[in-house]
Design a protein around this motif. Sequence first.
Motif, PDB file in Angstrom:
ATOM      1  N   VAL A  88     -44.070 -20.962 -11.782  1.00  0.00           N
ATOM      2  CA  VAL A  88     -45.035 -20.522 -10.775  1.00  0.00           C
ATOM      3  C   VAL A  88     -45.806 -21.762 -10.351  1.00  0.00           C
ATOM      4  O   VAL A  88     -46.787 -22.142 -10.988  1.00  0.00           O
ATOM      5  CB  VAL A  88     -46.016 -19.491 -11.362  1.00  0.00           C
ATOM      6  CG1 VAL A  88     -46.761 -18.793 -10.239  1.00  0.00           C
ATOM      7  CG2 VAL A  88     -45.291 -18.484 -12.228  1.00  0.00           C
ATOM      8  N   THR A 146     -56.026 -11.746 -20.338  1.00  0.00           N
ATOM      9  CA  THR A 146     -57.192 -12.402 -19.736  1.00  0.00           C
ATOM     10  C   THR A 146     -57.185 -12.241 -18.209  1.00  0.00           C
ATOM     11  O   THR A 146     -58.241 -12.152 -17.592  1.00  0.00           O
ATOM     12  CB  THR A 146     -57.224 -13.899 -20.078  1.00  0.00           C
ATOM     13  OG1 THR A 146     -55.968 -14.464 -19.732  1.00  0.00           O
ATOM     14  CG2 THR A 146     -57.471 -14.110 -21.552  1.00  0.00           C
ATOM     15  N   LEU A 147     -55.976 -12.204 -17.605  1.00  0.00           N
ATOM     16  CA  LEU A 147     -55.915 -12.026 -16.152  1.00  0.00           C
ATOM     17  C   LEU A 147     -56.403 -10.633 -15.758  1.00  0.00           C
ATOM     18  O   LEU A 147     -57.124 -10.463 -14.783  1.00  0.00           O
ATOM     19  CB  LEU A 147     -54.487 -12.225 -15.648  1.00  0.00           C
ATOM     20  CG  LEU A 147     -53.994 -13.650 -15.482  1.00  0.00           C
ATOM     21  CD1 LEU A 147     -52.650 -13.654 -14.782  1.00  0.00           C
ATOM     22  CD2 LEU A 147     -54.989 -14.471 -14.686  1.00  0.00           C
ATOM     23  N   LYS A 189     -61.394 -18.248 -22.418  1.00  0.00           N
ATOM     24  CA  LYS A 189     -60.284 -19.026 -21.911  1.00  0.00           C
ATOM     25  C   LYS A 189     -60.325 -18.874 -20.394  1.00  0.00           C
ATOM     26  O   LYS A 189     -60.366 -17.751 -19.899  1.00  0.00           O
ATOM     27  CB  LYS A 189     -58.980 -18.443 -22.466  1.00  0.00           C
ATOM     28  CG  LYS A 189     -57.827 -19.398 -22.437  1.00  0.00           C
ATOM     29  CD  LYS A 189     -56.667 -18.820 -23.238  1.00  0.00           C
ATOM     30  CE  LYS A 189     -55.390 -19.566 -22.914  1.00  0.00           C
ATOM     31  NZ  LYS A 189     -54.876 -19.265 -21.566  1.00  0.00           N
ATOM     32  N   LEU A 220     -64.496  -8.478 -11.995  1.00  0.00           N
ATOM     33  CA  LEU A 220     -65.007  -8.722 -10.649  1.00  0.00           C
ATOM     34  C   LEU A 220     -65.234  -7.421  -9.893  1.00  0.00           C
ATOM     35  O   LEU A 220     -65.483  -7.416  -8.696  1.00  0.00           O
ATOM     36  CB  LEU A 220     -64.040  -9.611  -9.874  1.00  0.00           C
ATOM     37  CG  LEU A 220     -64.019 -11.063 -10.340  1.00  0.00           C
ATOM     38  CD1 LEU A 220     -62.829 -11.790  -9.757  1.00  0.00           C
ATOM     39  CD2 LEU A 220     -65.300 -11.766  -9.953  1.00  0.00           C
ATOM     40  N   PHE A 267     -64.964 -15.857 -19.062  1.00  0.00           N
ATOM     41  CA  PHE A 267     -64.341 -15.663 -20.362  1.00  0.00           C
ATOM     42  C   PHE A 267     -64.135 -16.976 -21.119  1.00  0.00           C
ATOM     43  O   PHE A 267     -64.236 -18.065 -20.560  1.00  0.00           O
ATOM     44  CB  PHE A 267     -63.006 -14.949 -20.198  1.00  0.00           C
ATOM     45  CG  PHE A 267     -63.162 -13.576 -19.597  1.00  0.00           C
ATOM     46  CD1 PHE A 267     -63.248 -12.464 -20.404  1.00  0.00           C
ATOM     47  CD2 PHE A 267     -63.254 -13.405 -18.223  1.00  0.00           C
ATOM     48  CE1 PHE A 267     -63.404 -11.200 -19.871  1.00  0.00           C
ATOM     49  CE2 PHE A 267     -63.416 -12.143 -17.671  1.00  0.00           C
ATOM     50  CZ  PHE A 267     -63.490 -11.053 -18.509  1.00  0.00           C
ATOM     51  N   TYR A 271     -53.803 -23.364 -10.647  1.00  0.00           N
ATOM     52  CA  TYR A 271     -53.266 -23.910 -11.900  1.00  0.00           C
ATOM     53  C   TYR A 271     -53.141 -25.433 -11.862  1.00  0.00           C
ATOM     54  O   TYR A 271     -52.875 -26.061 -12.882  1.00  0.00           O
ATOM     55  CB  TYR A 271     -51.907 -23.278 -12.212  1.00  0.00           C
ATOM     56  CG  TYR A 271     -51.999 -21.833 -12.623  1.00  0.00           C
ATOM     57  CD1 TYR A 271     -53.236 -21.255 -12.911  1.00  0.00           C
ATOM     58  CD2 TYR A 271     -50.870 -21.032 -12.725  1.00  0.00           C
ATOM     59  CE1 TYR A 271     -53.336 -19.936 -13.281  1.00  0.00           C
ATOM     60  CE2 TYR A 271     -50.965 -19.700 -13.105  1.00  0.00           C
ATOM     61  CZ  TYR A 271     -52.201 -19.160 -13.380  1.00  0.00           C
ATOM     62  OH  TYR A 271     -52.297 -17.848 -13.751  1.00  0.00           O
ATOM     63  N   ASN A 293     -59.418 -18.148 -16.838  1.00  0.00           N
ATOM     64  CA  ASN A 293     -58.338 -17.253 -16.427  1.00  0.00           C
ATOM     65  C   ASN A 293     -58.217 -17.158 -14.916  1.00  0.00           C
ATOM     66  O   ASN A 293     -58.347 -16.096 -14.343  1.00  0.00           O
ATOM     67  CB  ASN A 293     -58.550 -15.864 -17.034  1.00  0.00           C
ATOM     68  CG  ASN A 293     -59.910 -15.273 -16.683  1.00  0.00           C
ATOM     69  OD1 ASN A 293     -60.750 -15.969 -16.119  1.00  0.00           O
ATOM     70  ND2 ASN A 293     -60.124 -14.027 -16.985  1.00  0.00           N
ATOM     71  N   PRO A 294     -57.970 -18.301 -14.248  1.00  0.00           N
ATOM     72  CA  PRO A 294     -57.754 -18.203 -12.805  1.00  0.00           C
ATOM     73  C   PRO A 294     -56.514 -17.368 -12.521  1.00  0.00           C
ATOM     74  O   PRO A 294     -55.591 -17.340 -13.331  1.00  0.00           O
ATOM     75  CB  PRO A 294     -57.555 -19.657 -12.370  1.00  0.00           C
ATOM     76  CG  PRO A 294     -57.160 -20.382 -13.598  1.00  0.00           C
ATOM     77  CD  PRO A 294     -57.782 -19.667 -14.741  1.00  0.00           C
ATOM     78  N   PHE A 295     -56.536 -16.664 -11.393  1.00  0.00           N
ATOM     79  CA  PHE A 295     -55.366 -15.880 -11.009  1.00  0.00           C
ATOM     80  C   PHE A 295     -54.292 -16.823 -10.480  1.00  0.00           C
ATOM     81  O   PHE A 295     -54.602 -17.894  -9.976  1.00  0.00           O
ATOM     82  CB  PHE A 295     -55.740 -14.874  -9.916  1.00  0.00           C
ATOM     83  CG  PHE A 295     -56.852 -13.948 -10.314  1.00  0.00           C
ATOM     84  CD1 PHE A 295     -56.887 -13.392 -11.582  1.00  0.00           C
ATOM     85  CD2 PHE A 295     -57.857 -13.631  -9.424  1.00  0.00           C
ATOM     86  CE1 PHE A 295     -57.906 -12.525 -11.958  1.00  0.00           C
ATOM     87  CE2 PHE A 295     -58.883 -12.765  -9.784  1.00  0.00           C
ATOM     88  CZ  PHE A 295     -58.908 -12.223 -11.054  1.00  0.00           C
ATOM     89  N   PRO A 296     -53.028 -16.416 -10.570  1.00  0.00           N
ATOM     90  CA  PRO A 296     -51.960 -17.258 -10.002  1.00  0.00           C
ATOM     91  C   PRO A 296     -51.989 -17.219  -8.479  1.00  0.00           C
ATOM     92  O   PRO A 296     -51.067 -16.752  -7.842  1.00  0.00           O
ATOM     93  CB  PRO A 296     -50.683 -16.648 -10.587  1.00  0.00           C
ATOM     94  CG  PRO A 296     -51.046 -15.279 -10.996  1.00  0.00           C
ATOM     95  CD  PRO A 296     -52.508 -15.249 -11.276  1.00  0.00           C
ATOM     96  N   ARG A 324     -65.865 -17.973  -8.939  1.00  0.00           N
ATOM     97  CA  ARG A 324     -65.283 -16.675  -8.608  1.00  0.00           C
ATOM     98  C   ARG A 324     -66.263 -15.550  -8.961  1.00  0.00           C
ATOM     99  O   ARG A 324     -66.437 -14.598  -8.212  1.00  0.00           O
ATOM    100  CB  ARG A 324     -63.982 -16.519  -9.399  1.00  0.00           C
ATOM    101  CG  ARG A 324     -63.180 -15.318  -9.070  1.00  0.00           C
ATOM    102  CD  ARG A 324     -61.867 -15.359  -9.801  1.00  0.00           C
ATOM    103  NE  ARG A 324     -62.031 -15.137 -11.220  1.00  0.00           N
ATOM    104  CZ  ARG A 324     -61.046 -15.242 -12.108  1.00  0.00           C
ATOM    105  NH1 ARG A 324     -59.840 -15.586 -11.713  1.00  0.00           N
ATOM    106  NH2 ARG A 324     -61.260 -15.022 -13.386  1.00  0.00           N
ATOM    107  N   VAL A 363     -53.237  -8.663  -8.751  1.00  0.00           N
ATOM    108  CA  VAL A 363     -53.195  -9.779  -9.696  1.00  0.00           C
ATOM    109  C   VAL A 363     -52.017  -9.679 -10.667  1.00  0.00           C
ATOM    110  O   VAL A 363     -51.224 -10.610 -10.804  1.00  0.00           O
ATOM    111  CB  VAL A 363     -54.517  -9.874 -10.500  1.00  0.00           C
ATOM    112  CG1 VAL A 363     -54.397 -10.910 -11.608  1.00  0.00           C
ATOM    113  CG2 VAL A 363     -55.660 -10.233  -9.580  1.00  0.00           C
ATOM    114  N   PRO A 394     -48.227 -20.681  -5.819  1.00  0.00           N
ATOM    115  CA  PRO A 394     -48.264 -19.388  -5.135  1.00  0.00           C
ATOM    116  C   PRO A 394     -49.398 -19.378  -4.120  1.00  0.00           C
ATOM    117  O   PRO A 394     -50.533 -19.690  -4.461  1.00  0.00           O
ATOM    118  CB  PRO A 394     -48.525 -18.388  -6.259  1.00  0.00           C
ATOM    119  CG  PRO A 394     -48.955 -19.178  -7.439  1.00  0.00           C
ATOM    120  CD  PRO A 394     -48.846 -20.644  -7.127  1.00  0.00           C
TER     121      PRO A 394
END
Lengths: 280, 282
Positions: free
Chosen positions: B278, B166-167, A122, B174, A120, A175, A124-127, A189, B185, B281
């Motif tokens: 955060v 976006t998340l 922006k 995926l 994408f 992050y 957008n890695p997951f936390p 990913r 997520v 994590p």
Amino acid sequence: MATVMRDFNLLEEPLKEKPDLPKSPKEAVNPLEPKFRVSNLNVFYGATQALHNVSLEIPPNRITALIGPSGCGKTSFLRVLNRMHETVSTSRVEGQVLLGEQNILTMDVTQLRRRVGMVFQKSNPFPKSIFENVAYGLRVNGWHRKGTLHDAVEASLRRAALWEEVKDHLHKSAYALSGGQQQRLCIARALAIEPEVLLLDEPCSALDPIATAKIEELLFRLKEICTIVIVTHNMQQAARVSEFTGFFLLGKLIEFNKTAVIFKTPARKETEDYITGRFG
Amino acid sequence: MSYRLVWRKAVNVVMLSLTGLCALTSLSVLFFILGYLIWKGGSHLSWSFLTHLPAPVGEEGGGMANAIVGSGKLLLIAALTGIPVGFLGGVYLAEFGGKTFSFLVRYTADLLNGVPSIVMGIFAYTIVVMPMGHFSALAGGLALGVMLIPIVVRSTEEFLRAVPITLREGALALGATKWRAVATVIVPAAFQGIATGMLLSLARVAGETAPLLFTSFSNQFWSSGFNQPTASLPVMIYTYAISPYDDWHRQAWAAGLLLLALVLMANVGARLLLSRRVATPR
């Protein structure tokens, strides 16, 4: 001021002629079986039509760039290719999109997205940790063997040219990475589940030139393993990385051809105007 | 200076002072209550107050150990019943809901939030106490649990909605199913906020008295299990405060101080939890 006037003229007078598509793109532009065959694609968001009768064949293991001014429908087109348009509940699609021989509009959507990955605008890695980010796609697609999971993650990070930078802190939060690294992580990913096609929606628009160069270099190598479709605002980027270019304007595909042709001898006036910066 | 100008300046000054005064009042109410509770009950708050059963009428001393444990039990039942329903309901509203049904659920949750707590008590009395034939911790816990539902639904929904789109798209792209994306997520991304909301909602119902008066009732002794009338801090405060004995009055103050301290601690803890970024994590 003149350019603005031109824009208004375009809005008022819809294009009269049909886009000048190559007569038989299969032979004209590419000897191989196309990866995607899109015919008469119309996309609607509620009452507004975002794409009008787009027909296009995307060649395999090549980089195809989609260019055009904001709101021209290039992102809408890209999102149809792995049905991300469905996240907008009012969206509606008409026409046919074939991936190989399969109609993507009727196949199982998770299967489709497993085969057609997306990166994408922006990052957008997951936390989660760097490792878990890359492993995510493998996990949701039912991969549970721990040992090989690590290998698969390493392989993906290597392919995304990120391994050397992150190998010592795979379990740190994603992050903590820089913007460019985060975007390459998102590419890693997407690559982890070995998609046949990688869609990129302005992947470099938030990155500096160095990070951009890294990603472009990466795309060159990736076309060995998958077909790449990239939407970009940056015409130099389209010219640098792609072999084929499609030009969209006001929801229509104006012209599609080899990138060299589009940039040097475009068939259509609108394409020439856009490429020479006379509008858009 | 014209009369008009003087008037405008005067209005300005008066209104500024008035709003400031009201802000100060709302701020000082808490400190006033806290100070008053410490003054009246602080001296009675001792180790034996926390660990002993209430003393029989006429005897000095005694404590509220059973009420403290009882309140804990009630909150446990409330959390076990109200939080899962509220949480999953909130997930539905934020992630899966269609327009009309979501509107209905959201609106109902807001109405439910406004139902007077004594009405919740009557509800639990009719549904649980009457069929069982006696007061119980279970009935009181359920009454509190029902009160938790609308609060948790709305806070869960708010925090989930704050997760960037976006998340969601990243997970869906995926090949994750909607539920998988939500569970692995989106909910983890909002987890701190959701947990804070849960903690605050528990703090909110911890002080409820009305729904407990005719559900868990009260008890001068330990109650075993969840099937007997059970003492709780708010009801003890009520009972002791309206009694004619001075010693009981002081104990009521001490219990009030204890309850307020617990609620404040939960609040501050929740804020701290929320304000922590955060960071890593795993």
